[in-house]
Design a protein around this motif. Structure first.
Motif, PDB file in Angstrom:
ATOM      1  N   ASN A 236       0.817  -1.216   0.000  1.00 11.88           N
ATOM      2  CA  ASN A 236       0.000   0.000   0.000  1.00 11.88           C
ATOM      3  C   ASN A 236       0.850   1.265   0.000  1.00 11.88           C
ATOM      4  OD1 ASN A 236      -2.695  -0.921  -0.044  1.00 11.88           O
ATOM      5  ND2 ASN A 236      -2.576  -1.492   2.116  1.00 11.88           N
ATOM      6  N   GLY A 237       2.181   1.073   0.042  1.00 12.87           N
ATOM      7  CA  GLY A 237       3.082   2.226   0.061  1.00 12.87           C
ATOM      8  C   GLY A 237       3.273   2.825   1.436  1.00 12.87           C
ATOM      9  N   ASP A 238       2.935   2.074   2.479  1.00 13.54           N
ATOM     10  CA  ASP A 238       3.006   2.599   3.847  1.00 13.54           C
ATOM     11  C   ASP A 238       4.170   1.981   4.619  1.00 13.54           C
ATOM     12  OD1 ASP A 238       0.664   4.126   3.516  1.00 13.54           O
ATOM     13  OD2 ASP A 238      -0.579   2.375   3.954  1.00 13.54           O
ATOM     14  N   TRP A 239       4.777   2.789   5.463  1.00 11.35           N
ATOM     15  CA  TRP A 239       5.749   2.334   6.458  1.00 11.35           C
ATOM     16  C   TRP A 239       5.488   3.212   7.681  1.00 11.35           C
ATOM     17  CZ3 TRP A 239       8.902  -1.821   6.633  1.00 11.35           C
ATOM     18  CH2 TRP A 239       9.891  -1.866   7.612  1.00 11.35           C
ATOM     19  N   THR A 240       4.405   2.916   8.371  1.00 11.93           N
ATOM     20  CA  THR A 240       3.870   3.805   9.402  1.00 11.93           C
ATOM     21  C   THR A 240       4.222   3.296  10.789  1.00 11.93           C
ATOM     22  OG1 THR A 240       2.009   4.316   7.931  1.00 11.93           O
ATOM     23  CG2 THR A 240       1.785   4.944  10.250  1.00 11.93           C
ATOM     24  N   TYR A 241       4.899   4.128  11.562  1.00 13.97           N
ATOM     25  CA  TYR A 241       5.277   3.742  12.917  1.00 13.97           C
ATOM     26  C   TYR A 241       4.084   3.842  13.860  1.00 13.97           C
ATOM     27  CZ  TYR A 241      10.121   3.756  11.409  1.00 13.97           C
ATOM     28  OH  TYR A 241      11.289   3.460  10.762  1.00 13.97           O
ATOM     29  N   GLU A 242       4.108   2.975  14.884  1.00 11.96           N
ATOM     30  CA  GLU A 242       3.008   2.903  15.835  1.00 11.96           C
ATOM     31  C   GLU A 242       3.548   2.982  17.256  1.00 11.96           C
ATOM     32  OE1 GLU A 242       1.245  -0.811  14.775  1.00 11.96           O
ATOM     33  OE2 GLU A 242       0.381  -0.049  12.904  1.00 11.96           O
ATOM     34  N   GLU A 243       2.634   3.017  18.222  1.00 15.11           N
ATOM     35  CA  GLU A 243       3.039   3.132  19.622  1.00 15.11           C
ATOM     36  C   GLU A 243       3.686   1.853  20.123  1.00 15.11           C
ATOM     37  OE1 GLU A 243       3.007   5.845  21.603  1.00 15.11           O
ATOM     38  OE2 GLU A 243       2.447   6.870  19.751  1.00 15.11           O
ATOM     39  N   ALA A 244       3.319   0.719  19.572  1.00 16.72           N
ATOM     40  CA  ALA A 244       3.869  -0.567  20.004  1.00 16.72           C
ATOM     41  C   ALA A 244       3.676  -1.562  18.862  1.00 16.72           C
ATOM     42  CB  ALA A 244       3.159  -1.054  21.272  1.00 16.72           C
ATOM     43  N   GLY A 245       4.231  -2.759  19.033  1.00 19.33           N
ATOM     44  CA  GLY A 245       4.050  -3.797  18.037  1.00 19.33           C
ATOM     45  C   GLY A 245       5.191  -3.870  17.042  1.00 19.33           C
ATOM     46  N   LEU A 246       4.929  -4.480  15.902  1.00 20.37           N
ATOM     47  CA  LEU A 246       5.964  -4.698  14.893  1.00 20.37           C
ATOM     48  C   LEU A 246       6.566  -3.398  14.382  1.00 20.37           C
ATOM     49  CD1 LEU A 246       4.229  -7.502  12.795  1.00 20.37           C
ATOM     50  CD2 LEU A 246       6.122  -7.796  14.409  1.00 20.37           C
ATOM     51  N   MET A 247       5.748  -2.365  14.294  1.00 21.28           N
ATOM     52  CA  MET A 247       6.212  -1.070  13.789  1.00 21.28           C
ATOM     53  C   MET A 247       6.352  -0.046  14.908  1.00 21.28           C
ATOM     54  SD  MET A 247       6.890  -1.383  10.633  1.00 21.28           S
ATOM     55  CE  MET A 247       7.070   0.346  10.235  1.00 21.28           C
TER      56      MET A 247
ATOM     57  N   HIS B 183      11.726   1.247  17.410  1.00 20.74           N
ATOM     58  CA  HIS B 183      12.566   0.269  16.733  1.00 20.74           C
ATOM     59  C   HIS B 183      13.539   0.981  15.798  1.00 20.74           C
ATOM     60  CE1 HIS B 183       9.569  -3.339  17.211  1.00 20.74           C
ATOM     61  NE2 HIS B 183      10.036  -2.883  18.367  1.00 20.74           N
ATOM     62  N   ILE B 184      14.787   0.585  15.880  1.00 27.66           N
ATOM     63  CA  ILE B 184      15.824   1.175  15.042  1.00 27.66           C
ATOM     64  C   ILE B 184      16.227   0.214  13.928  1.00 27.66           C
ATOM     65  CG2 ILE B 184      18.199   2.058  15.019  1.00 27.66           C
ATOM     66  CD1 ILE B 184      17.712   2.894  17.964  1.00 27.66           C
ATOM     67  N   ARG B 185      16.273  -1.086  14.243  1.00 24.82           N
ATOM     68  CA  ARG B 185      16.643  -2.118  13.278  1.00 24.82           C
ATOM     69  C   ARG B 185      15.454  -3.042  13.019  1.00 24.82           C
ATOM     70  NH1 ARG B 185      21.274  -0.479  10.785  1.00 24.82           N
ATOM     71  NH2 ARG B 185      22.788   0.286  12.343  1.00 24.82           N
ATOM     72  N   PHE B 186      15.403  -3.586  11.811  1.00 24.69           N
ATOM     73  CA  PHE B 186      14.331  -4.494  11.423  1.00 24.69           C
ATOM     74  C   PHE B 186      14.949  -5.755  10.823  1.00 24.69           C
ATOM     75  CE2 PHE B 186      12.557  -0.303  11.581  1.00 24.69           C
ATOM     76  CZ  PHE B 186      11.279  -0.479  12.113  1.00 24.69           C
ATOM     77  N   PHE B 187      14.427  -6.914  11.240  1.00 24.82           N
ATOM     78  CA  PHE B 187      15.011  -8.185  10.832  1.00 24.82           C
ATOM     79  C   PHE B 187      13.960  -9.134  10.271  1.00 24.82           C
ATOM     80  CE2 PHE B 187      17.659  -6.585  14.291  1.00 24.82           C
ATOM     81  CZ  PHE B 187      18.943  -6.729  13.780  1.00 24.82           C
ATOM     82  N   THR B 188      14.293  -9.760   9.143  1.00 27.15           N
ATOM     83  CA  THR B 188      13.592 -10.955   8.705  1.00 27.15           C
ATOM     84  C   THR B 188      14.310 -12.141   9.342  1.00 27.15           C
ATOM     85  OG1 THR B 188      15.004 -11.240   6.771  1.00 27.15           O
ATOM     86  CG2 THR B 188      13.032  -9.865   6.504  1.00 27.15           C
ATOM     87  N   PHE B 189      13.754 -13.344   9.171  1.00 28.96           N
ATOM     88  CA  PHE B 189      14.406 -14.497   9.784  1.00 28.96           C
ATOM     89  C   PHE B 189      15.810 -14.720   9.213  1.00 28.96           C
ATOM     90  CE2 PHE B 189      15.190 -19.166   9.986  1.00 28.96           C
ATOM     91  CZ  PHE B 189      15.371 -19.235  11.354  1.00 28.96           C
TER      92      PHE B 189
END
Length: 227
Positions: free
Chosen positions: A143-154, A158-164
């Protein structure tokens, strides 16, 4: 941690610093004698580990949480793991825990190398890390979004993001070998048709062979031993 970053954490609800991750707790080995919990918050997880007869030390960056943890754990230091000197003995700990912590660090690779000497020869690192390839994030990207939230995955802290795959590389490149992986799922029934359709696209173009298995995973619990 600068003032702006610190203010983001101060905006968190109180329950952000409470509780004990049950997925981490189930991996605690009763044969361990001493554990270090980095990012111990208010000591909820450490207190539960202490009930198993294990000595627990903690490091917590936020003073208020650290003061509360001091009343629950055997030893607590208030400070930033990325910049502080560690006062421990070499090979002191059976396990060093990073419960939802590595993604909050500027350089988790350096931190893992930093703590490695303090892990016993047959000791381990125990972590829980959110999955940046979760289907909810994939859909947001479509959807073209990379929206930060108060908690959770986004979570906005969070500074770093990891896939497995990147988690595997993180430990491999810092001198550890993964010996246990637990996949933690959040309800994803509504996503199943989309996952199936995206999988067919992946199969058609010979990409994302592990898509069906990894994208429903919300969080990984990983235990890695010293190489």
């Amino acid at each position: 941690m600068d003032t702006k970053e610190s203010s983001l954490y101060k905006e968190k609800n109180d329950d952000y610093y409470e509780g004990a991750n049950p997925y981490l707790l189930k991996h605690i080995n009763k044969g361990w004698t001493e554990v270090l919990d980095i990012g111990c918050s208010k000591g909820g997880l450490g207190a539960a580990i202490k009930e198993k007869g294990i000595r627990v030390s903690g490091i917590e960056n936020f003073e208020e949480a650290a003061q509360i943890a001091k009343g629950k754990l055997d030893h607590v230091i208030q400070g930033n793991i990325e910049t502080m000197e560690l006062p421990y003995e070499k090979e002191q700990f059976d396990c060093i825990i990073f419960g939802d912590v590595l993604e909050h660090l500027f350089d988790p690779w350096v931190v893992l190398k930093k703590v490695k000497p303090y892990v016993k020869k047959e000791g381990s690192i125990l972590t829980s890390i959110p999955n940046a390839a979760h289907i909810s994030i994939v859909i947001s990207l479509l959807n073209g979004d990379w929206t930060y939230e108060e908690a959770g995955l986004m979570d906005k802290t969070h500074i770093r993001f990891f896939t497995f795959k990147e988690m595997v590389r993180l430990f491999t490149n810092t001198g550890f070998s993964i010996n246990k992986v637990e996949r933690v799922y959040a309800p994803y029934g509504n996503y199943i048709p989309i996952i199936q359709d995206l999988y067919e696209v992946c199969r058609k173009h010979n990409i994302g062979n592990e898509f069906m298995m990894e994208t429903p995973v919300y969080q990984y619990v990983i235990e890695a031993v010293k190489v």
